[in-house]
Design a protein around this motif. Structure first.
Motif, short mmCIF file in Angstrom:
data_model
loop_
_atom_site.label_atom_id
_atom_site.label_comp_id
_atom_site.label_asym_id
_atom_site.label_seq_id
_atom_site.Cartn_x
_atom_site.Cartn_y
_atom_site.Cartn_z
N LYS A 25 4.11 -4.21 2.04
CA LYS A 25 5.50 -4.42 1.61
C LYS A 25 6.30 -5.16 2.68
CE LYS A 25 5.87 -0.50 -1.53
NZ LYS A 25 6.52 0.78 -1.80
N THR A 26 6.06 -4.81 3.94
CA THR A 26 6.78 -5.47 5.03
C THR A 26 6.40 -6.94 5.14
OG1 THR A 26 6.82 -3.36 6.21
CG2 THR A 26 7.27 -5.35 7.49
N LEU A 27 5.12 -7.24 5.04
CA LEU A 27 4.68 -8.63 5.13
C LEU A 27 5.16 -9.46 3.92
CD1 LEU A 27 1.09 -8.18 6.55
CD2 LEU A 27 3.11 -9.05 7.73
N GLU A 28 5.16 -8.85 2.74
CA GLU A 28 5.69 -9.55 1.55
C GLU A 28 7.16 -9.88 1.74
OE1 GLU A 28 4.93 -7.05 -1.81
OE2 GLU A 28 2.80 -7.52 -1.85
N LEU A 29 7.93 -8.92 2.23
CA LEU A 29 9.35 -9.16 2.46
C LEU A 29 9.56 -10.24 3.51
CD1 LEU A 29 12.27 -8.28 1.82
CD2 LEU A 29 12.08 -6.69 3.74
N THR A 30 8.75 -10.23 4.55
CA THR A 30 8.86 -11.25 5.59
C THR A 30 8.60 -12.64 5.03
OG1 THR A 30 8.13 -9.63 7.22
CG2 THR A 30 7.98 -11.94 7.84
N ALA A 39 -4.62 5.98 5.73
CA ALA A 39 -4.77 4.54 5.86
C ALA A 39 -4.13 3.82 4.68
CB ALA A 39 -6.24 4.18 5.96
N ASP A 40 -4.21 4.41 3.49
CA ASP A 40 -3.59 3.79 2.31
C ASP A 40 -2.08 3.67 2.46
OD1 ASP A 40 -6.04 3.54 1.06
OD2 ASP A 40 -5.86 5.47 0.00
N PHE A 41 -1.47 4.71 3.03
CA PHE A 41 -0.02 4.70 3.24
C PHE A 41 0.38 3.60 4.21
CE2 PHE A 41 3.54 6.24 5.88
CZ PHE A 41 4.53 6.15 4.93
N VAL A 42 -0.34 3.50 5.31
CA VAL A 42 -0.05 2.48 6.31
C VAL A 42 -0.25 1.08 5.73
CG1 VAL A 42 -0.75 1.54 8.55
CG2 VAL A 42 -0.60 4.01 8.23
N ILE A 62 11.93 8.82 3.77
CA ILE A 62 11.31 9.48 4.94
C ILE A 62 10.80 10.88 4.59
CG2 ILE A 62 11.82 10.51 7.20
CD1 ILE A 62 13.30 7.96 7.90
N PRO A 63 11.55 11.70 3.84
CA PRO A 63 10.99 13.02 3.49
C PRO A 63 9.70 12.92 2.67
CG PRO A 63 13.34 12.99 3.09
CD PRO A 63 12.94 11.59 3.43
N ILE A 64 9.62 11.94 1.80
CA ILE A 64 8.40 11.75 1.02
C ILE A 64 7.26 11.31 1.93
CG2 ILE A 64 7.34 10.39 -0.82
CD1 ILE A 64 10.16 10.25 -2.09
N TYR A 65 7.58 10.41 2.88
CA TYR A 65 6.55 9.94 3.80
C TYR A 65 6.05 11.08 4.70
CZ TYR A 65 8.29 5.33 2.46
OH TYR A 65 8.68 4.23 1.76
N ILE A 66 6.94 11.95 5.12
CA ILE A 66 6.54 13.07 5.97
C ILE A 66 5.65 14.02 5.18
CG2 ILE A 66 7.39 15.10 7.20
CD1 ILE A 66 9.80 13.43 8.02
N GLY A 67 5.92 14.17 3.90
CA GLY A 67 5.11 15.05 3.05
C GLY A 67 3.71 14.52 2.84
N LYS A 68 3.47 13.24 3.11
CA LYS A 68 2.14 12.66 2.92
C LYS A 68 1.20 12.94 4.09
CE LYS A 68 3.31 8.95 -0.22
NZ LYS A 68 3.17 7.53 -0.54
N PHE A 69 1.71 13.55 5.15
CA PHE A 69 0.85 13.80 6.31
C PHE A 69 -0.16 14.85 6.00
CE2 PHE A 69 4.55 12.17 8.91
CZ PHE A 69 3.99 10.93 9.04
#
Length: 91
Positions: free
Chosen positions: A12-17, A3-6, A84-91
């Motif tokens: 970050k997406t909302l800040e950029l928007t 949940a922290d990752f999401v 993406i590789p870092i994100y996949i490693g967080k699973f």
């Protein structure tokens, strides 16, 4: 996926928007305020008078800030794909 990752990616997406939308919104706000002052001074109460200047102001702001917006979006997307590789490693 935690949940922290999401929450982090969503934040970050909302800040950029918000950062990307700010110039157009500010131009529209300023033009709307100027038109409202003009209407109050001249007592012209035509509602359609505000639409065209606001649309023109937003389009002009988009043209002016488009290179900056594109740079921000490309950097964000590149960072997202690069990690993406870092994100996949967080699973």
């Amino acid at each position: 996926m935690t949940a922290d990752f999401v929450i982090e990616i969503t934040t970050k997406t909302l800040e950029l928007t918000m950062i990307i939308a700010a110039p157009m919104l500010l131009f529209g706000l300023i033009v709307g305020l100027l038109i409202s002052i003009f209407q109050a001074v001249t007592q012209i109460q035509e509602m359609t008078l505000t639409f065209i200047p606001k649309i023109v102001a937003v389009v002009v702001a988009l043209i002016i800030f488009f290179p900056w917006i594109l740079d921000k979006l490309v950097a964000f997307t590149f960072n997202l794909f690069q990690n993406i590789p870092i994100y996949i490693g967080k699973f």
